[in-house]
Write a protein that holds these residues in place. Structure first.
Motif, PDB file in Angstrom:
ATOM      1  N   GLY B  12       0.795  -1.234   0.000  1.00  0.00           N
ATOM      2  CA  GLY B  12       0.000   0.000   0.000  1.00  0.00           C
ATOM      3  C   GLY B  12       0.825   1.280   0.000  1.00  0.00           C
ATOM      4  O   GLY B  12       0.462   2.270   0.620  1.00  0.00           O
ATOM      5  N   ILE B  13       1.933   1.264  -0.735  1.00  0.00           N
ATOM      6  CA  ILE B  13       2.775   2.466  -0.773  1.00  0.00           C
ATOM      7  C   ILE B  13       2.095   3.593  -1.554  1.00  0.00           C
ATOM      8  O   ILE B  13       1.683   3.405  -2.702  1.00  0.00           O
ATOM      9  CB  ILE B  13       4.129   2.145  -1.461  1.00  0.00           C
ATOM     10  N   SER B  14       1.976   4.740  -0.919  1.00  0.00           N
ATOM     11  CA  SER B  14       1.465   5.922  -1.604  1.00  0.00           C
ATOM     12  C   SER B  14       2.376   7.093  -1.281  1.00  0.00           C
ATOM     13  O   SER B  14       3.022   7.119  -0.230  1.00  0.00           O
ATOM     14  CB  SER B  14       0.050   6.271  -1.136  1.00  0.00           C
ATOM     15  N   ASN B  25      -1.058   3.546  -3.774  1.00  0.00           N
ATOM     16  CA  ASN B  25      -1.310   2.182  -3.347  1.00  0.00           C
ATOM     17  C   ASN B  25      -0.576   1.138  -4.186  1.00  0.00           C
ATOM     18  O   ASN B  25      -1.183   0.345  -4.895  1.00  0.00           O
ATOM     19  CB  ASN B  25      -2.841   1.940  -3.392  1.00  0.00           C
ATOM     20  N   ILE B  26       0.738   1.161  -4.101  1.00  0.00           N
ATOM     21  CA  ILE B  26       1.543   0.208  -4.872  1.00  0.00           C
ATOM     22  C   ILE B  26       1.852  -1.020  -4.016  1.00  0.00           C
ATOM     23  O   ILE B  26       2.436  -0.903  -2.942  1.00  0.00           O
ATOM     24  CB  ILE B  26       2.870   0.850  -5.333  1.00  0.00           C
ATOM     25  N   PHE B  49       8.869   6.124  -6.839  1.00  0.00           N
ATOM     26  CA  PHE B  49       8.802   4.797  -6.248  1.00  0.00           C
ATOM     27  C   PHE B  49      10.184   4.344  -5.757  1.00  0.00           C
ATOM     28  O   PHE B  49      10.346   3.932  -4.608  1.00  0.00           O
ATOM     29  CB  PHE B  49       8.252   3.801  -7.276  1.00  0.00           C
ATOM     30  N   ILE B  50      11.181   4.490  -6.605  1.00  0.00           N
ATOM     31  CA  ILE B  50      12.497   3.999  -6.169  1.00  0.00           C
ATOM     32  C   ILE B  50      13.117   4.931  -5.121  1.00  0.00           C
ATOM     33  O   ILE B  50      13.900   4.506  -4.288  1.00  0.00           O
ATOM     34  CB  ILE B  50      13.449   3.742  -7.361  1.00  0.00           C
ATOM     35  N   LYS B  51      12.724   6.189  -5.147  1.00  0.00           N
ATOM     36  CA  LYS B  51      13.235   7.095  -4.122  1.00  0.00           C
ATOM     37  C   LYS B  51      12.669   6.745  -2.752  1.00  0.00           C
ATOM     38  O   LYS B  51      13.264   7.057  -1.717  1.00  0.00           O
ATOM     39  CB  LYS B  51      12.915   8.549  -4.465  1.00  0.00           C
ATOM     40  N   ILE B  52      11.517   6.106  -2.749  1.00  0.00           N
ATOM     41  CA  ILE B  52      10.985   5.631  -1.474  1.00  0.00           C
ATOM     42  C   ILE B  52      11.810   4.439  -0.994  1.00  0.00           C
ATOM     43  O   ILE B  52      12.115   4.302   0.188  1.00  0.00           O
ATOM     44  CB  ILE B  52       9.491   5.277  -1.621  1.00  0.00           C
ATOM     45  N   GLU B  61       2.011   6.848   2.842  1.00  0.00           N
ATOM     46  CA  GLU B  61       1.280   5.719   3.419  1.00  0.00           C
ATOM     47  C   GLU B  61       1.949   4.436   2.985  1.00  0.00           C
ATOM     48  O   GLU B  61       2.653   4.400   1.975  1.00  0.00           O
ATOM     49  CB  GLU B  61      -0.166   5.704   2.886  1.00  0.00           C
ATOM     50  N   GLY B  62       1.699   3.368   3.714  1.00  0.00           N
ATOM     51  CA  GLY B  62       2.174   2.060   3.297  1.00  0.00           C
ATOM     52  C   GLY B  62       3.477   1.663   3.957  1.00  0.00           C
ATOM     53  O   GLY B  62       4.099   2.462   4.662  1.00  0.00           O
ATOM     54  N   ARG B  63       3.837   0.420   3.741  1.00  0.00           N
ATOM     55  CA  ARG B  63       5.020  -0.095   4.403  1.00  0.00           C
ATOM     56  C   ARG B  63       5.896  -0.875   3.439  1.00  0.00           C
ATOM     57  O   ARG B  63       5.438  -1.381   2.417  1.00  0.00           O
ATOM     58  CB  ARG B  63       4.606  -1.004   5.558  1.00  0.00           C
TER      59      ARG B  63
END
Ligand SMILES: Nc1ncnc2c1ncn2[C@@H]1O[C@H](COP(=O)(O)OP(=O)(O)OP(=O)(O)O)[C@@H](O)[C@H]1O
Ligand SMILES: Nc1ncnc2c1ncn2[C@@H]1O[C@H](COP(=O)(O)OP(=O)(O)OP(=O)(O)O)[C@@H](O)[C@H]1O
Ligand SMILES: [Mg+2]
Ligand SMILES: [Mg+2]
Lengths: 317, 500, 298, 317
Positions: B12-14, B25-26, B49-52, B61-63
């Motif tokens: 749930g990565i946002s 919500n990835i 995304f990759i910077k996260i 959000e998300g883990r």
């Protein structure tokens, strides 16, 4: 071949300050018969060592992309409090040691205050140290009632006025610290990080360098060098004036660093350059006196030589 | 190590910036030892995304789970400890430091006495660079390197570190086929050693060739995750854009006979030697070559950045002295820089101010006409599909590809007669590429002449009327339309064939 | 016999020190004309430490006499002590040293300046009124003057000192502070500016304010402009207290005379006096002409 | 929506200095009953206008990535020579006009000297202007023998002391120039170029901007503002002290610029910010006197307020 040419260029750039120094040295020897006397050379070296030592610390700060305008006021405050501590503890050898340790710690503490406001508060170094410049001076005036700090110790002046192997003690410390800091700058992680932070903070952060800590330490180092200088000076004079000790030191120290080839914008610089820069400034002052230049025109000569010393480097490089 | 073990799992990565969701919500699982491609349009959220994952951003959000356990990648140092290293989209190198100092920045080798072990670092650097088949001296200052060389250093920096997850954000945009092959070999070897690689690219052919699986993102949404075998390039492009793509290259137009630009025996000391060529009116003249061929230097010499030591430049038959970009603009020459953030755009300026920077005179009467500026910028935003909240958004908030489009708009705005484009499609998506190609097509139709420097062979073959091949600062061959082929160009570029 | 004399003074950083430089040059030129065998080396310093450096430089040149107006007393004492011990004739001017390491001491009277100023103000106000004070740079000299001033005022309960702020001996600063005083205090009878430079700023602020309640202004040091005003019968500036920059010239003369073994006429002693304190003299319309040196810069 | 929020953030950042000013204003009104009197406000405005006008020019220099330390000495030199010119031409209305024109040209000329050494000689602005700071001061001392410049004109003081619609003339000029420069900075080619040069010189060069000219003009502008300030000041006092006119103006001007939100590293800044920064400094000085803070502790208060004024902006933004 390309590498060679690149190297050749680099070396000239690196040796620009040295070249300026040599030119000035030759001119001075011709201009004044007193210049080359051992005593005069030693005088110059001792005279430059006070701001020179501060300039060494300032080199780290400037390479890291900062600036410290408070060094002059800090010199007065530390010097004054060291004398007070000395008098309080009685002025003996133990008192001197305690006072010196206290002074060094105080210097690092004051430097840390600057560094913390800059890094945690995210306020421009210029503003922070302009502010603490006023604050540190004001403390000094306050504790001394705008008078002088006078040491009652007979032993203390030995330190600042003493000689070791025929060379004044401040000169030893100046060159010793320069060598030590040179190693730190060129051959340790910290030195590398200082350059990285000053050159591109974002990239440094990205490379997992603790940027805030690197900058904080730079201000602590300059606080330390200010303390060394303040101790040497107060010991030499066995006293210190609260209102004008250290006035304009920041300009002299910064000028020495920049004449020495360190970029005002940070990222690159060298300790040997700073040493040379400080000596260049010392020779200018010495020659102004030796040649008896009219007091009104001394500023002109000094200004021209400072600009000239940097211009000459550009032309060569 | 089992090959199918999950190394990274996102739940749930946002991510949103100032309330705008750019990643929504990835949920993906990245397997140990795979090469995972990520594709999507410019601004789709790939870099975000990759910077996260590498700690530059923290998710809204998300883990994230790494090797089975939940992790909080607070900053880059946490990522480093986990064994995640990145080749970022924009250079993260320090200009004042040397190559080896950059490669070991933040992970210096020290001797027993805590002093830096420079000797060993230099040796290791040489080793790494040899592995990449590039001969950059470890002592060279970074600022003296070309863009492609910097990219190789960036790659070396990432692999110098024994990482478990290696992220590559568009590593090949400025590389030629030769270096790309080297890089792919290396990736293959790393994969065999069990390293997981995330590979972001707009070059779908490369993705198809190297990746095991591919994630497709669109507008911050997850679209699909499939084995690359199951997709062809058309399908990838279709899913990225959300609609069918037509023919990517426009038809070629025959140029007029007269030359607008004639370069005669041009030399720049140490960089270029005895270069001669003609650019005809309405022509697209390609420039091809390997890294270090000197194409960028030639372009920079033409716009007056490098002082010319001998030779002449004639524009419309008249010899002109061009000693600065100002002269170039006055002579109707525009340049699109390959070094986007180094010499192309101002990241602290907004979109409109970047677009009009070179042509600002046109917007002054005498005060800057903000309405006109805005209107013109909006035209470019439409033409190139630039994703930006407004014309007054600072460039640093735009994705890499969108910055590139702004850079293109900026060099085009002065309405040049001669347009030198250096790697124009660097980091822009397939759809946008097409828009750019058609835009260039429209330009030459109106009589503008283009010099196209590109490391993408397809681009050269698909767009150019003729191609000049360079090698080590010399022109080794000029190929007419009927002689142009990938093989022929490579012969000249590698020095197997010579003579115009 | 040739004499080499070093003269070390502070840089001209405000009017009074400008006067010092001017008078030093004046005395040097006078002596050069009178006694061609004397060579002078004049150096000016921004700070105490620079002054120490310059004294060292002078010693390299080999001087017979040193005339020094110390930036600060204590910091200069060790170096002057070295000079003294090398047998060089030392004349210290104005700011004393913390040890008796000079042959002659010539000085103005700082406490005297405060005292004379206070006494004159008291008498002009008949012991009753509101006074504002503009101090100098916070430092020893300033403290001596202000304390002496306050000591006198303590005896007159009718006098109220409304405020006392540092104007750093700067005209511009005097102007600003006076503007603020005028804002803050609706009634002021007298202003003591301690320094004539500051007084100029003060007068400007008063003039601009359009007020007419202040009865008198008193500066200090005796600059020629203020003396001129007194001579011309200015109703507000009727007096000044000297603190003459010409003391440096007297000091230089002392050095030459001391080294040459000359004595003062009228003195029965064989040598010139070892301590000379120049009185803080009150200049009023009656005697102003005697103090007016139009060619001086201060 | 994003735009709005982005804008919102930007606006707060932009209004940081204003916020600091408002806080200080409220505190001052509470602390001193005199503060809000029209007369006091006018006093503050007039007091800040001299360094404030210089700070306006300095804003261009700092945004372009430079610095000018010579402004204080330049003030003294220009003010002095204007008075000399005035006396030479007789002190009438024509003489005043000629002297003012001469002063403005001289200011631009001195600024151009700084700018040329910096751009053509490629010497760091800090060093160049440190040098010219000494040189310009030295010239001033030389022409005046370290004494005072006195005008013999009865008309000249009208300019600096005069009022127009109840507002002092220097205040009009301060706000007028601020408005003019604000337009130049925000809405002309030159303003855009200054930001571009300060933000990334290489990009600016590649974008066909004449980087050297842009920087040179910035120094000429600051020279012009120095001249305006010098004329106003010398006219107000109808005289000028060679040794201490303009001392430390550079620090006040730079502080005003930075408190106003302009980045020391260049690239961004605003004129309205500088105006606010100058007024903040003026209020600090005013309150120190009004509240009768101990002379020894004035520095502490001033330092704290300067740092606080910038800190408060960071916290809000
Ligand atoms: N720091 C930021 N602040 C505000 N918005 C941002 C920021 N960084 C990225 N964005 C926005 O997030 C979106 C996704 O950007 P991202 O860089 O992830 O795209 P990308 O897929 O890597 O595109 P490209 O192919 O062009 O590199 C873009 O619309 C961009 O404008
Ligand atoms: N600033 C510089 N100083 C010295 N040499 C340089 C500099 N920049 C580039 N070079 C050298 O010039 C040569 C050509 O550079 P470059 O790699 O940019 O050519 P190119 O054909 O444009 O390559 P690419 O296709 O990668 O852009 C290289 O040998 C490089 O090392
Ligand atoms: Mg991206
Ligand atoms: Mg290239």
């Amino acid at each position: 071949m390309q590498t060679n040419i690149l190297k050749g260029k680099l070396d000239l750039e690196k040796h620009g300050p040295l070249f300026a120094l040599v030119v000035l040295f030759i001119l001075s020897s011709i201009a004044s018969p007193y210049f080359l006397q051992t005593r005069n050379i030693l005088n110059i070296l001792r005279q430059v060592s006070y701001t020179g030592i501060i300039a060494l610390g300032m080199t780290f700060v400037i390479i890291s992309g900062g600036i410290d305008l408070s060094v002059g006021s800090m010199t007065a405050l530390i010097g004054g409090l060291v004398i007070m501590a000395l008098n309080y503890f009685g002025g003996g050898i133990m008192a001197i040691i305690i006072a010196i340790l206290f002074g060094l710690l105080l210097g690092m503490f004051l430097g840390a205050i600057n560094g913390l406001i800059i890094t945690k508060g995210k306020v421009a170094p210029f503003i922070v140290t302009l502010g603490t410049m006023a604050i540190y001076r004001s403390f000094t005036l306050y504790v001394s009632n705008a008078g002088e700090f006078r040491s009652t110790s007979n032993l203390y002046p030995k330190l600042g006025m003493g000689y070791f192997l025929g060379i004044p003690i401040p000169v030893w410390l100046f060159f010793g610290l320069a060598a030590l800091f040179g190693v730190i700058l060129n051959s340790t992680r910290y030195g590398r990080y200082v350059c990285a932070v000053g050159s591109n903070e974002r990239v440094a952060r990205y490379s997992a360098i603790n940027v805030d800590r690197v900058r904080l330490i730079a201000y602590i180092i300059v606080g330390f060098t200010v303390a060394v200088s303040a101790i040497l000076m107060s010991s030499r004079l066995n006293s210190l004036s609260s209102s004008n000790a250290g006035v304009n030191y920041e300009l002299d120290a910064i000028a020495a660093v920049i004449i020495g080839g360190t970029a005002m914008t940070g990222g690159v610089g060298s300790m040997s350059g700073t040493v040379i820069g400080a000596i260049i400034l010392g020779i200018i002052n010495n020659m102004l006196n030796m040649l008896g230049v009219s007091p009104y025109l001394q500023g002109t000569v000094k200004g021209l030589v400072i600009i000239g010393a940097v211009l000459i480097q550009r032309k060569k490089a | 190590m089992k090959p199918d073990q999950v190394l990274v799992k996102t739940v749930g990565i946002s991510k949103s910036f100032s309330g705008v969701t750019v990643l929504d919500n990835i949920n993906v699982e990245i397997l140990q030892g795979e090469i995972l491609g990520i594709i999507g349009e410019n601004g789709a959220g790939k870099s975000t995304f990759i910077k996260i994952l590498n700690g530059t951003y923290t998710p809204s959000e998300g883990r994230v789970f790494f090797a089975g356990s939940p992790v909080h990648i607070r900053d880059t140092s946490v990522a480093k400890r986990l064994g995640i290293s990145t080749i970022p989209q924009e250079f993260n190198l320090i200009n004042h430091l040397s190559v080896y100092e950059n490669i070991f920045l933040g992970k210096e080798l020290v001797k027993g006495n805590r002093l830096l072990d420079k000797q060993q670092m230099k040796e290791k650097t040489s080793e790494l660079l040899r592995e990449l088949d590039t001969d950059i001296p470890p002592d060279a200052k970074l600022q003296d390197l070309s863009v492609a060389q910097k990219q190789m250093v960036e790659i070396a920096k990432a692999i110098a570190y024994d990482s478990r997850l290696l992220i590559m954000d568009e590593p090949t945009t400025v590389l030629t086929q030769h270096e790309i092959d080297i890089l792919f070999n290396l990736m293959q070897r790393l994969k065999e050693k069990g390293v997981t690689i995330i590979y972001i690219s707009h070059k779908l052919r490369e993705v198809k060739r190297i990746c095991d699986r591919v994630i497709i993102l669109r507008d911050g949404q997850f679209i699909s995750l499939d084995p690359t075998d199951a997709l062809d390039e058309q399908e990838m492009a279709r899913r990225m854009v959300g609609r069918e793509l037509t023919q990517i290259f426009p038809p070629k137009i025959q140029p007029q006979a007269n030359a607008v630009l004639q370069v005669r025996n041009l030399s720049v000391s140490g960089l270029l030697h005895d270069i001669s060529f003609d650019l005809r009116k309405g022509e697209i003249l390609g420039f091809s070559g390997l890294i270090g061929a000197g194409r960028t230097e030639l372009a920079e010499a033409l716009i007056g950045i490098h002082p010319i030591t001998s030779g002449q430049i004639m524009i419309n038959g008249k010899t002109q002295v061009i000693s600065s970009p100002i002269d170039a603009v006055n002579n109707g020459i525009a340049y699109l820089s390959e070094d986007r953030q180094g010499t192309g755009v101002l990241t602290s300026f907004d979109v409109a101010s970047n677009v009009t920077l070179v042509s600002l005179n046109e917007y002054c009467k005498p005060l800057i006409d903000r309405k006109k500026e805005k209107a013109q910028t909006e035209e470019y935003i439409k033409a190139f599909n630039i994703r930006t909240p407004s014309t007054r958004t600072l460039l640093e908030y735009l994705s890499g590809g969108n910055q590139q489009k702004v850079s293109l708009a900026k060099s085009l705005d002065p309405k040049p007669e001669i347009f030198i484009i250096d790697e124009p499609t660097r980091g822009i998506d397939v759809n946008a590429k097409k828009e750019v190609y058609y835009f260039i097509h429209e330009l030459v139709k109106t009589g503008i002449s283009c010099i196209l420097i590109s490391s993408e062979m397809e681009e050269i073959l698909g767009l150019c009327n003729r191609v000049v091949v360079m090698r080590e600062g010399r022109v080794t061959g000029i190929l007419e339309a009927d002689e142009m082929s990938e093989a022929e160009i490579m012969f000249y570029a590698t020095g197997l064939k010579e003579g115009a | 016999k040739p004499l080499r004399i070093g003269v070390s003074i502070p840089t001209a950083d405000h009017g009074w020190t400008g006067g010092i430089v001017w008078w030093a040059n004046q005395a040097i030129n006078d002596w050069k004309a009178k006694d061609p065998d004397v060579t002078f080396f004049l150096v000016t310093a921004d700070s105490a430490t620079q002054q120490v450096d310059q004294v060292e430089d002078l010693m390299v040149k080999g001087i017979d006499g040193l005339v020094i107006l110390a930036h600060d007393s204590a910091p200069l004492t060790p170096i002057v002590e070295r000079v003294y011990k090398e047998g060089i004739f030392v004349v210290s001017v104005d700011r004393g040293l913390t040890k008796p390491v000079e042959h002659v001491y010539v000085a103005g009277d700082n406490p005297g300046l405060g005292r004379v100023a206070a006494e004159w103000i008291v008498s002009e106000l008949n012991g009753k009124g509101k006074v504002v004070v503009l101090e100098g740079i916070p430092c020893v000299i300033n403290t001596e003057r202000v304390e002496a001033f306050n000591a006198v005022m303590k005896d007159y309960p009718g006098i109220e000192i409304l405020d006392s702020q540092p104007a750093h001996w700067l005209t511009q600063k005097g102007l600003e502070i006076m503007e603020n005083y005028l804002q803050k205090y609706k009634e002021i009878d007298a202003v003591w500016a301690q320094d004539d430079d500051v007084l100029k700023g003060v007068l400007q602020a008063y003039k601009e304010s359009g007020r007419n309640d202040i009865k008198l202004f008193l500066g200090g040091a005796g600059s020629k402009d203020i003396i001129k005003m007194i001579m011309d019968g200015d109703p507000l500036v009727r007096a000044d207290v000297t603190y003459p920059p010409s003391m440096i010239a007297t000091g230089i003369s002392c050095a030459v005379m001391g080294l040459r073994g000359e004595k003062l006429s009228g003195f029965y002693q064989g040598k010139i006096p070892s301590k000379i304190i120049l009185a803080a003299e009150l200049i009023t319309a009656e005697n102003a002409e005697d103090y007016y040196v139009p060619e001086s810069i201060f």
